[in-house]
Design an enzyme around this catalytic site. Structure first.
Site, PDB file in Angstrom:
ATOM      1  N   ALA A  10     -44.321  43.195 -81.942  1.00 15.47           N
ATOM      2  CA  ALA A  10     -44.133  42.929 -80.518  1.00 15.47           C
ATOM      3  C   ALA A  10     -43.910  41.451 -80.225  1.00 15.47           C
ATOM      4  O   ALA A  10     -44.200  40.579 -81.042  1.00 15.47           O
ATOM      5  CB  ALA A  10     -45.342  43.427 -79.741  1.00 15.47           C
ATOM      6  N   ASP A  25     -58.788  48.192 -86.273  1.00 16.33           N
ATOM      7  CA  ASP A  25     -58.318  46.905 -86.786  1.00 16.33           C
ATOM      8  C   ASP A  25     -59.264  45.774 -86.374  1.00 16.33           C
ATOM      9  O   ASP A  25     -58.833  44.694 -85.967  1.00 16.33           O
ATOM     10  CB  ASP A  25     -56.898  46.632 -86.276  1.00 16.33           C
ATOM     11  CG  ASP A  25     -56.191  45.546 -87.094  1.00 16.33           C
ATOM     12  OD1 ASP A  25     -56.643  45.270 -88.230  1.00 16.33           O
ATOM     13  OD2 ASP A  25     -55.203  44.980 -86.609  1.00 16.33           O
TER      14      ASP A  25
END
Length: 533
Positions: A22, A133
């Site tokens: 992104a 994560d």
């Protein structure tokens, strides 16, 4: 993109970062005048349906959360078929930056930061969201705030890049739980393991496992035990060390069952450590008492001890002096409660499973009676009832392999994986079972299952940075051990760490959880110079 007004509300001001998946912009919410961050999916992934759906689905899930220790998601939108998410803009360094600058954190600071990370995880887990994560790069530390970022989507990039620092984390593999390294889906316990790695890193300044290659580090998570925190930082109290080590247990069932439980254990460990410290100070001050006074105290204590020995008997007094505890009443408790009660009494517990008329999943027998005196740290044997010998097979379809095995174990049954098939469900999901649910089996018999090997469309990672490519493959559902990196030497510095060739090619559909599945990335590295004498 600069100057655009998104959805008639968010005015894009400047680009503040770019990652493997992104691009992030700073923007102004014209309705509130607040500064926000807007994250767009990179153009090259617009046609990858898996990544687009993951981007949108996880954004919508994260929208359910609102917590002061989380970088909160504000909005989700689309601009000319370009999906974006709007998140809270947070100015500050990452926890990784802080550790890099200081070497390691003092115990008090590390505990305070960890309690806030656990508060964020507790909120997420109670909203049925797994982070997957957790790492020090995803914890933002600023004046007056500690926030966990990137719940699958929202990594802030207004801090120093990871590859600006030598010998630091490669992607996320340093923080992977053993089950994640095997390619299994994330769980609350895998988040807790990753939080344990972050806690270890804060207290020691190093990571529990390191290596040159991703697969080498993954294998260490699976096979090796981390060194004690106190080997690197002797000032860390033993009680705090034990909290870290339990979070890093290889078996998810032996870790804390929730972020809240770990936070409570950490608070209790801090209280114990403080009490121990105060006792040492008090003990030191007592040494300053004059010999004359100390002599009279010793004489008095000795006399009192002698009277007690004569009155109660030597054996009873020794038991009171030595570090003992009493066995709690466990009969009828669930396995989880029995473990908790035993640990609260400073006892270890070993479980065995056998049939009985007692309700399945509860304690039928305990090796020591309630109230029996044992030394702290001793082990008691607890029998968990699997119910009557004749079992009704439970419904397993849709459960993960780990969940199905755990459920069958409470019934006294075993599971055998008969086949793995390509399917859109997550890797390890039970697709079919034999015999079916409600079938009667004798204790110890086997239920055969077919598992999902997942289904993945190979993204285009050619030209990407090595670690960005690996992260994208993992995002698409590929287990880390299925990735092989072949290094190709070059003198062109602009190509260093870039993917030259990928196999299979972009757009290929395959089963990521297949036994023989392997994705190969050819990555450019600097040509090694040979020196001749």
């Amino acid at each position: 993109m600069i100057g655009k007004l998104l959805d008639g509300r968010y005015k894009v001001l400047e680009k503040i970062g770019e990652g493997g998946m992104a691009v992030v912009y700073k923007a102004q919410d014209t309705r509130t005048d607040h500064i926000v961050a807007v994250k767009f999916l990179r153009e090259k992934f617009h046609d990858n349906q898996q990544i687009r759906e993951s981007f949108k689905r996880e954004a919508l899930a994260a929208k359910k959360m609102s917590h002061h220790n989380i970088v909160n998601l504000i909005d989700v939108g689309e601009e000319s078929d370009d999906p974006y998410i709007v998140i809270e803009y947070v100015h500050g360094a990452t926890l990784k930056d802080l550790i890099f600058d200081k070497g390691k954190l003092d115990v008090h600071t590390a505990v305070e930061v960890m309690l806030r990370i656990l508060a964020a995880l507790d909120h997420a887990h109670k909203n049925h969201i797994i982070h997957r994560d957790i790492k020090s790069q995803n914890v933002l530390v600023g004046e007056g705030h500690i926030k966990v970022a990137d719940f699958g989507i929202a990594r802030m990039t207004n801090t120093r890049e990871e590859n600006d620092k030598e010998k630091l984390v490669l992607g996320s593999v340093h923080y992977f739980s053993p089950e994640r390294a095997r390619g299994e889906g994330g769980s609350e316990q895998s988040d807790i393991y990753s939080a344990g790695v972050v806690f270890y890193e804060m207290l020691t300044g190093v990571l529990p496992f390191d290596g040159e290659q991703v697969d080498e580090i993954a294998r260490k998570h699976l096979d090796e035990m981390p060194k004690s925190v106190r080997l690197f930082s002797p000032d860390v109290p033993p009680a705090i060390d034990r909290v870290v080590m339990r979070a890093l247990n290889k078996n998810p069932e032996d870790r804390y069952h929730s972020a809240e439980e770990m936070a409570n254990a950490l608070i209790e460990a801090r209280i114990q450590s403080q009490k121990r410290k105060e006792d040492k100070i008090e003990k030191k001050s007592r040494r300053n008492i004059s010999r004359h006074v100390r002599h009279h105290i010793i004489v008095g204590v000795t006399a009192a001890f002698t009277i007690l020995v004569l009155f109660f008997g030597g054996r009873a007094i020794i038991r009171r002096v030595v570090n003992h505890t009493t066995v709690p009443y466990l009969l009828g408790e669930t396995e989880e409660n029995a473990r908790r009660l035993a640990e609260k009494s400073y006892l270890k517990v070993k479980f065995i499973y056998q049939s009985s008329n007692q309700k399945a999943g509860t304690v039928a027998l305990q090796s020591y009676d309630h109230g029996y005196s044992l030394k702290k740290g001793e082990t008691i044997l607890v029998t968990i009832s699997t119910g009557p010998k004749e079992k009704v097979v439970p419904y397993l379809i849709g459960l993960s392999q780990v969940e199905a095995e755990a459920l069958l174990r409470t019934y006294g049954l075993h599971m055998l994986v008969e086949e793995t098939k390509m399917d859109i469900t997550p890797i390890g999901t039970v697709l079919s079972q034999n015999p079916p649910a409600e079938w009667n089996l004798s204790q110890g018999e086997i239920v055969q299952v077919t598992l999902s090997g997942g289904q993945m469309t190979m993204p285009d990672v050619q030209g990407e940075n090595r670690q960005d490519a690996i992260r994208l493959l993992q995002l698409c559902g590929l287990p880390i051990e299925k990735i092989r990196v072949d290094e190709v030497e070059t003198k062109d510095q602009t190509l260093f760490e870039k993917v030259e060739v990928q196999s299979p090619e972009a757009g290929s559909v395959f089963m990521p959880g297949g036994e023989d599945t392997e994705v190969v990335l050819a990555v450019y590295v600097e040509t090694k110079t040979e020196f001749s004498p």
